[in-house]
Structures are given as C-alpha cells and as structure tokens.
Write an enzyme that holds these catalytic residues in place. Structure first.
Site, PDB file in Angstrom:
ATOM      1  N   CYS A   1      -4.326   2.731  10.868  1.00  0.00           N
ATOM      2  CA  CYS A   1      -3.489   1.568  10.520  1.00  0.00           C
ATOM      3  C   CYS A   1      -2.198   2.108   9.896  1.00  0.00           C
ATOM      4  CB  CYS A   1      -4.222   0.669   9.526  1.00  0.00           C
ATOM      5  SG  CYS A   1      -4.502   1.477   7.946  1.00  0.00           S
TER       6      CYS A   1
ATOM      7  N   HIS B   1     -11.781   7.778   5.464  1.00  0.00           N
ATOM      8  CA  HIS B   1     -13.227   7.933   5.574  1.00  0.00           C
ATOM      9  C   HIS B   1     -13.556   8.453   6.963  1.00  0.00           C
ATOM     10  CE1 HIS B   1     -13.758   6.215   1.731  1.00  0.00           C
ATOM     11  NE2 HIS B   1     -13.296   5.037   2.071  1.00  0.00           N
TER      12      HIS B   1
ATOM     13  N   HIS C   1     -14.993  -0.989  -4.835  1.00  0.00           N
ATOM     14  CA  HIS C   1     -14.128  -0.461  -3.769  1.00  0.00           C
ATOM     15  C   HIS C   1     -12.880   0.180  -4.405  1.00  0.00           C
ATOM     16  CE1 HIS C   1     -11.334  -0.387  -0.371  1.00  0.00           C
ATOM     17  NE2 HIS C   1     -12.406  -0.418   0.392  1.00  0.00           N
TER      18      HIS C   1
ATOM     19  N   GLU D   1      -9.759   0.303  -3.674  1.00  0.00           N
ATOM     20  CA  GLU D   1      -8.575  -0.577  -3.785  1.00  0.00           C
ATOM     21  C   GLU D   1      -8.714  -1.522  -4.985  1.00  0.00           C
ATOM     22  OE1 GLU D   1      -7.534  -2.988  -0.253  1.00  0.00           O
ATOM     23  OE2 GLU D   1      -7.215  -4.598  -1.685  1.00  0.00           O
TER      24      GLU D   1
ATOM     25  N   THR E   1      -7.727  -6.564   0.454  1.00  0.00           N
ATOM     26  CA  THR E   1      -6.970  -6.628   1.716  1.00  0.00           C
ATOM     27  C   THR E   1      -7.830  -6.434   2.970  1.00  0.00           C
ATOM     28  OG1 THR E   1      -6.465  -4.281   1.620  1.00  0.00           O
ATOM     29  CG2 THR E   1      -4.856  -5.774   0.623  1.00  0.00           C
TER      30      THR E   1
ATOM     31  N   ASN F   1     -14.528  -0.476   7.090  1.00  0.00           N
ATOM     32  CA  ASN F   1     -13.917  -1.348   8.112  1.00  0.00           C
ATOM     33  C   ASN F   1     -14.509  -1.073   9.494  1.00  0.00           C
ATOM     34  OD1 ASN F   1     -11.695  -0.021   9.936  1.00  0.00           O
ATOM     35  ND2 ASN F   1     -11.493   0.948   7.945  1.00  0.00           N
TER      36      ASN F   1
ATOM     37  N   SER G   1      -9.281   4.164  10.142  1.00  0.00           N
ATOM     38  CA  SER G   1      -9.136   5.558   9.707  1.00  0.00           C
ATOM     39  C   SER G   1      -9.575   6.523  10.811  1.00  0.00           C
ATOM     40  CB  SER G   1      -9.946   5.789   8.428  1.00  0.00           C
ATOM     41  OG  SER G   1     -11.267   5.316   8.593  1.00  0.00           O
TER      42      SER G   1
HETATM   43  S1  SF4 Z   1      -3.863  -2.706   3.613  1.00  0.00           S
HETATM   44 FE1  SF4 Z   1      -5.373  -1.159   4.089  1.00  0.00          FE
HETATM   45  S2  SF4 Z   1      -5.947  -1.594   6.231  1.00  0.00           S
HETATM   46 FE2  SF4 Z   1      -4.008  -2.679   5.838  1.00  0.00          FE
HETATM   47  S3  SF4 Z   1      -2.399  -1.257   6.523  1.00  0.00           S
HETATM   48 FE3  SF4 Z   1      -2.714  -0.923   4.315  1.00  0.00          FE
HETATM   49  S4  SF4 Z   1      -4.206   0.760   4.223  1.00  0.00           S
HETATM   50 FE4  SF4 Z   1      -4.304  -0.078   6.288  1.00  0.00          FE
END
Ligand code: SF4
Length: 284
Positions: A12, A40, A126, A128, A161, A221, A263
């Site tokens: 991504c 990952h 997590h 994030e 997210t 994911n 990833s």
């Molecule tokens: S929020 Fe997470 S999944 Fe979306 S572009 Fe950023 S790193 Fe990638």
C-alpha cells in the site's frame, strides 16, 4: 485455466513510502535501524536485513553505539515517548508514519481539545492504536472492539485505519443504541486502500473456483482478505510464497482469483504468476 489478479496489489502507499526510505537510506549509509518490523512479511524483512537494515523491536535492544546512527519509524507510527527516546539515542530519526495515520492522530487530538471524548473502534494492542494512544490525551480516549455503555455525552467515534467497513458501521449503531449521547461526531477514518482491497477480494471470490491470498501469515490485513475469500470461495488458500503452490491441486477448468495483502511485495505476486503460467502450459 483463467487467472484474474486484483487491480490493487503489492505494498500500500504507506508501506511503499517507508520501504523506499529504508532502501535509499541503506544506499546512503550502508546501515540503518528500523524501529519495529517494517512489514509483516518474513521475506521482505530478510531481504532488508541482508542489505544492511537492523530491526529493533524493543527500546532496550538499542545498541550502546547508536548515537551516530539513523533510525526509521515504520508506517504504523509510535508513541510520543518512544519517539523522544529514539531522538536521544540516535543522531537522526526518520519518521515514516503513514500520512493517513498521522491525520487520524491530529484529528483526535484536535477534537479532544474541543471537548470530545473519543471512542476508537480498534484492537487495543495493535501498533497503530498504541501509537495513537501515546500521542493523545489517554484520559479522554476509549479503545474497544465492541459497543460499551459510557457516562460521557459529547463523543467522537473513529476507527483504526485497517478495520472492516461493515463491522465499523455495526459498531457505531451499537454504540448509539446503548448510550444516550447529546452530541455524536462520526468520522470515517478507515484507509480507502484497505476498503478497496476488501471489495475487490469479495468480487473476485464470488466468481472464482480457487482463491490465492498472498501475504505474511502474521499480517492481519492479509488474514482479513483470506477470511473474506473463504466466505465466498470454498477453495481459498492463504500462501506466503509460490513454494506453497505445489501442495494445491489446480485443474485446467479453474478460475483463479489472486489478491495480496498491503505488505506483500509485487515480486512475490510475480513468482506466483510465473508458476501458474507454467502450470497452465503443462496442463494444456
Ligand atoms: S493507513 Fe495503513 S494500510 Fe492505509 S496506506 Fe497507510 S499504512 Fe497502508
């Protein structure tokens, strides 16, 4: 045999930016530290390690001679205290937190200042979410995966997210049903890349006789894409590399759908496609 590949494959945008930064930094300095696993995906980590990247997963792991070195913060982001610590121990800290994650943190911070209590639909452990928690006022924040009754009345609801769209909608409905809020602000903070990959997976799964979901077994994911695939296609497989394809029975009549986690590098997808092209030739 028919092969259909999802339109969105490979890293991504957030992971791609962080990956590029690591590669460029290795060229400049020969050696680079990364705080936390960049992706990952075992193969990508091994490739970066061979090139000169050193992954540290705990602050205690920072070597004594790090003061002349550079460290990169991965796309998930980290807490303010961790970042401050890294700044003391490294000469340079390159923050590659994904802009979408940074925006979520800024938004939550701003709304807390406006008097909102913030509910985050997400996994408490997590990375994030740990990063978000460590950058905002924790006393005005609740992280949960299921609706809960709370005393606060003026609230903001956001999501990690990478959560699923439908589940987030159900969560919001549940929160509103069991509480008596006077003011509710709802924000769609799910990354659009995640949403689009899930939609493509669903569509491909419905028209395929065999689904291949490529990505690290520890990538949440990728696991989510596999769960969607399995729901609509009985023969769905979560594979990390082309080597696992030998175990899967493929027939000339198969319609094969292929998706990748955010990833998973394009190189892994290409190896799978190469294997399938060869198989197609062998079966014809
Ligand atoms: S929020 Fe997470 S999944 Fe979306 S572009 Fe950023 S790193 Fe990638």
């Amino acid at each position: 045999m028919e092969i259909n590949v999802a339109k969105r494959t490979g890293f991504c945008s957030g992971v791609q930016l962080a990956y590029n930064q690591v590669k460029n930094s290795i060229v400049d300095r020969n050696k680079i530290y990364i705080y936390g696993e960049l992706v990952h995906n075992k193969k990508v980590i091994e490739e970066l390690n061979r090139a000169g990247a050193i992954t540290i997963t705990e602050l205690d792991d920072i070597p004594d001679d790090s003061i002349n070195e550079t460290v990169i913060i991965r796309a998930h982001g980290i807490s303010k205290s961790e970042k401050d610590f890294l700044k003391k121990r490294f000469s340079k800290v390159i923050d590659m937190t994904c802009p979408i994650v940074t925006n979520l943190v800024k938004y939550v911070k701003g709304k807390q200042k406006d008097g909102f209590f913030v509910i985050v639909y997400g996994k408490p452990d997590h990375p994030e979410i740990l990063g978000l928690k460590g950058n905002v006022d924790e006393s005005k924040l609740l992280i949960t995966l299921s609706p809960v009754k709370i005393p606060q009345r003026k609230i903001l609801i956001v999501s990690q997210t990478t959560m699923g769209e439908e589940e987030y909608k159900n969560f919001i409905a549940g929160m509103v049903n069991i509480n008596s809020f006077t003011e509710v602000l709802i924000r769609d903070t799910i990354c659009s890349e995640t949403v689009l990959r899930e939609k493509e997976t669903l569509e491909l799964s419905k028209k395929s006789t065999l689904m291949l979901v490529i990505g690290g077994k520890n990538s949440s994911n990728t696991q989510k894409l596999y769960r969607i695939s399995k729901k609509y296609c009985k023969r769905a497989y979560h594979i990390e590399s082309d080597e696992e394809l030998k175990e899967i029975v493929i027939s000339p009549q198969d319609k094969i759908g292929i998706v990748t986690g955010s990833s998973t590098p394009k190189s892994e997808l290409n190896k799978v496609l190469e294997y399938l092209r060869q198989k197609k030739e062998d079966l014809s």
